[in-house]
Design a protein around this motif. Sequence first.
Motif, PDB file in Angstrom:
ATOM      1  N   VAL A  24     -71.713  43.536  -2.827  1.00 60.97           N
ATOM      2  CA  VAL A  24     -71.488  43.219  -1.408  1.00 60.97           C
ATOM      3  C   VAL A  24     -72.182  41.925  -1.027  1.00 60.97           C
ATOM      4  N   PHE A  25     -73.432  41.768  -1.457  1.00 58.85           N
ATOM      5  CA  PHE A  25     -74.173  40.541  -1.134  1.00 58.85           C
ATOM      6  C   PHE A  25     -73.525  39.322  -1.782  1.00 58.85           C
ATOM      7  N   SER A  26     -73.006  39.501  -2.987  1.00 62.50           N
ATOM      8  CA  SER A  26     -72.335  38.405  -3.684  1.00 62.50           C
ATOM      9  C   SER A  26     -71.101  37.951  -2.910  1.00 62.50           C
ATOM     10  N   LEU A  27     -70.320  38.914  -2.430  1.00 64.51           N
ATOM     11  CA  LEU A  27     -69.124  38.591  -1.642  1.00 64.51           C
ATOM     12  C   LEU A  27     -69.503  37.854  -0.357  1.00 64.51           C
ATOM     13  N   LEU A  28     -70.466  38.413   0.372  1.00 61.91           N
ATOM     14  CA  LEU A  28     -70.850  37.812   1.651  1.00 61.91           C
ATOM     15  C   LEU A  28     -71.465  36.430   1.473  1.00 61.91           C
ATOM     16  N   THR A  29     -72.266  36.278   0.420  1.00 65.09           N
ATOM     17  CA  THR A  29     -72.922  34.987   0.182  1.00 65.09           C
ATOM     18  C   THR A  29     -71.901  33.899  -0.117  1.00 65.09           C
ATOM     19  N   SER A  30     -70.978  34.171  -1.038  1.00 66.38           N
ATOM     20  CA  SER A  30     -69.970  33.160  -1.381  1.00 66.38           C
ATOM     21  C   SER A  30     -69.074  32.867  -0.176  1.00 66.38           C
ATOM     22  N   PHE A  31     -68.787  33.890   0.616  1.00 66.16           N
ATOM     23  CA  PHE A  31     -67.957  33.699   1.808  1.00 66.16           C
ATOM     24  C   PHE A  31     -68.630  32.760   2.811  1.00 66.16           C
ATOM     25  N   PHE A  32     -69.876  33.051   3.135  1.00 69.44           N
ATOM     26  CA  PHE A  32     -70.569  32.256   4.158  1.00 69.44           C
ATOM     27  C   PHE A  32     -70.969  30.863   3.646  1.00 69.44           C
ATOM     28  N   ILE A  81     -70.522  29.945  -8.271  1.00 67.28           N
ATOM     29  CA  ILE A  81     -71.650  29.720  -9.181  1.00 67.28           C
ATOM     30  C   ILE A  81     -72.968  30.098  -8.520  1.00 67.28           C
ATOM     31  N   PHE A  82     -73.132  29.744  -7.256  1.00 66.29           N
ATOM     32  CA  PHE A  82     -74.369  30.076  -6.532  1.00 66.29           C
ATOM     33  C   PHE A  82     -74.562  31.587  -6.474  1.00 66.29           C
ATOM     34  N   SER A  83     -73.488  32.328  -6.135  1.00 67.06           N
ATOM     35  CA  SER A  83     -73.585  33.784  -6.066  1.00 67.06           C
ATOM     36  C   SER A  83     -73.857  34.396  -7.433  1.00 67.06           C
ATOM     37  N   ILE A  84     -73.250  33.826  -8.470  1.00 64.43           N
ATOM     38  CA  ILE A  84     -73.479  34.326  -9.827  1.00 64.43           C
ATOM     39  C   ILE A  84     -74.948  34.198 -10.212  1.00 64.43           C
ATOM     40  N   PHE A  85     -75.512  33.027  -9.997  1.00 62.38           N
ATOM     41  CA  PHE A  85     -76.910  32.812 -10.365  1.00 62.38           C
ATOM     42  C   PHE A  85     -77.860  33.640  -9.504  1.00 62.38           C
ATOM     43  N   LEU A  86     -77.445  33.946  -8.300  1.00 57.66           N
ATOM     44  CA  LEU A  86     -78.320  34.694  -7.405  1.00 57.66           C
ATOM     45  C   LEU A  86     -78.277  36.195  -7.672  1.00 57.66           C
ATOM     46  N   ARG A  93     -73.345  38.579 -21.471  1.00 60.21           N
ATOM     47  CA  ARG A  93     -72.530  37.517 -22.072  1.00 60.21           C
ATOM     48  C   ARG A  93     -71.220  37.272 -21.323  1.00 60.21           C
ATOM     49  N   TYR A  94     -70.684  38.353 -20.754  1.00 65.04           N
ATOM     50  CA  TYR A  94     -69.416  38.199 -20.045  1.00 65.04           C
ATOM     51  C   TYR A  94     -69.509  37.125 -18.966  1.00 65.04           C
ATOM     52  N   ILE A  95     -70.622  37.105 -18.272  1.00 68.35           N
ATOM     53  CA  ILE A  95     -70.816  36.165 -17.160  1.00 68.35           C
ATOM     54  C   ILE A  95     -70.712  34.727 -17.660  1.00 68.35           C
ATOM     55  N   TRP A  96     -71.315  34.442 -18.801  1.00 65.57           N
ATOM     56  CA  TRP A  96     -71.307  33.075 -19.329  1.00 65.57           C
ATOM     57  C   TRP A  96     -69.933  32.673 -19.850  1.00 65.57           C
ATOM     58  N   TYR A  97     -69.180  33.631 -20.392  1.00 64.22           N
ATOM     59  CA  TYR A  97     -67.823  33.320 -20.837  1.00 64.22           C
ATOM     60  C   TYR A  97     -66.976  32.837 -19.666  1.00 64.22           C
ATOM     61  N   ILE A  98     -67.060  33.575 -18.563  1.00 63.73           N
ATOM     62  CA  ILE A  98     -66.232  33.252 -17.399  1.00 63.73           C
ATOM     63  C   ILE A  98     -66.713  31.976 -16.726  1.00 63.73           C
ATOM     64  N   MET A  99     -68.019  31.794 -16.647  1.00 64.94           N
ATOM     65  CA  MET A  99     -68.535  30.564 -16.040  1.00 64.94           C
ATOM     66  C   MET A  99     -68.141  29.336 -16.852  1.00 64.94           C
ATOM     67  N   SER A 100     -68.072  29.490 -18.172  1.00 63.17           N
ATOM     68  CA  SER A 100     -67.687  28.364 -19.031  1.00 63.17           C
ATOM     69  C   SER A 100     -66.274  27.883 -18.711  1.00 63.17           C
ATOM     70  N   ILE A 101     -65.351  28.842 -18.561  1.00 66.13           N
ATOM     71  CA  ILE A 101     -63.974  28.479 -18.212  1.00 66.13           C
ATOM     72  C   ILE A 101     -63.894  27.973 -16.778  1.00 66.13           C
ATOM     73  N   ALA A 241     -67.754  37.819  -6.001  1.00 69.72           N
ATOM     74  CA  ALA A 241     -68.062  36.423  -5.654  1.00 69.72           C
ATOM     75  C   ALA A 241     -66.759  35.633  -5.504  1.00 69.72           C
ATOM     76  N   ILE A 242     -65.785  35.902  -6.393  1.00 70.57           N
ATOM     77  CA  ILE A 242     -64.483  35.240  -6.300  1.00 70.57           C
ATOM     78  C   ILE A 242     -63.757  35.671  -5.031  1.00 70.57           C
ATOM     79  N   ILE A 243     -63.836  36.963  -4.706  1.00 70.92           N
ATOM     80  CA  ILE A 243     -63.195  37.462  -3.492  1.00 70.92           C
ATOM     81  C   ILE A 243     -63.771  36.779  -2.253  1.00 70.92           C
ATOM     82  N   GLY A 244     -65.099  36.757  -2.148  1.00 71.77           N
ATOM     83  CA  GLY A 244     -65.744  36.149  -0.986  1.00 71.77           C
ATOM     84  C   GLY A 244     -65.442  34.672  -0.871  1.00 71.77           C
ATOM     85  N   SER A 245     -65.473  33.986  -2.006  1.00 70.48           N
ATOM     86  CA  SER A 245     -65.193  32.556  -2.006  1.00 70.48           C
ATOM     87  C   SER A 245     -63.745  32.291  -1.618  1.00 70.48           C
TER      88      SER A 245
END
Length: 356
Positions: A24-32, A81-86, A93-101, A241-245
């Motif tokens: 939830v925080f990831s969605l709201l953060t990327s949105f705002f 990216i900001f929401s991911i790191f936060l 590992r999944y996170i880094w695969y997706i961030m790379s693309i 994070a993608i949804i919020g963004s």
Amino acid sequence: MLILLHKYLNSYFNIIYNISYRAVFSLLTSFFINLYIGPYFIYFFRKIQKYQTIRKNGPKTHYLKNKTPTMGGLFIIISIIFSIFLYCDLSNRYIWYIMSILLGYGLIGFLDDYKKIKNENSQGLTIIYKYFLLSIFALGIIYIIYNNSENIISTQLTVPLCKKNFEINYFYIFLSYFVIVGTSNAVNLTDGLDGLAIMPIVFLACGFTLISLLSANAQNSDCLNISYIKNSDELVVLCTAIIGSGLGFLWFNSYPAKIFMGDVGSLSLGGSLGVIAILLHQELLLIIMGGVFVIETISVILQIISFKIRKKRIFKMAPIHHHYEIKGILEPVIIVRFWIISLILLLISLISLKVC
């Protein structure tokens, strides 16, 4: 970042580690974040007069958009990216695969957009050079995924409405390449009207959010037609994070758009969704959930084949959303109807997960 904080503070802040709260925080953060930085990007691009180049053979109404800035995908990527790191566990590992693309395809899209703006035409990178770059990144991430020490990905294909998985061996590598490159280009083709592409992206991310959560539970994977994937629930935070963004970008991209996504956004988001589908073993389900993207792509392929063979066009213009524009259907009507179709396809996809 918050995961590391939780490890130091132990049980005092267990809420930090809870996947639901982080999602939830990831969605709201990327949105705002998008709501905050969006106007600055729009003002900056208008100030330096970096506008979207309109196709000369496109619908005449699009010439009214020739002063609309592009490259809005930049602040989409920044907020994700900001929401991911936060909020994400960066040891996953999944996170880094997706961030790379996300970053790699974002860079390719940026080069494509920059060349269009610089040359003041709708032709960016050459098709050969563009696909070469997309292929290099796709094959690179596929190689890393299939050769990691934990053997995260098997070569079994999950078929919707079928409890049995099918072993396809090395063909799975080709399928993975097709999913990543194909999805990125399908989203790119769909991004032709104000807000048309971003909502199907949000719906896809919603579907993958649910599947990521279910796939991490062995009991759920036994009851549903999904593979058990250890620690896949961390993808929930990334998907939200993608949804919020996406929703934050839609704030500025809804009709009439104040800024366009550009290739920097469409290629990066499409490629990321492709990688998520591969990690969750839902490549075929992606075709159903992303049916709008599939339809848009098929319309272009059919148009090219028909013109090459018969010297006649099937549609007044491809992709198909332009066909409806030329027929006189108002742009907002086309957009909302495509959104409705995308939502229906998402629901169909979810009920296709076979319950035991």
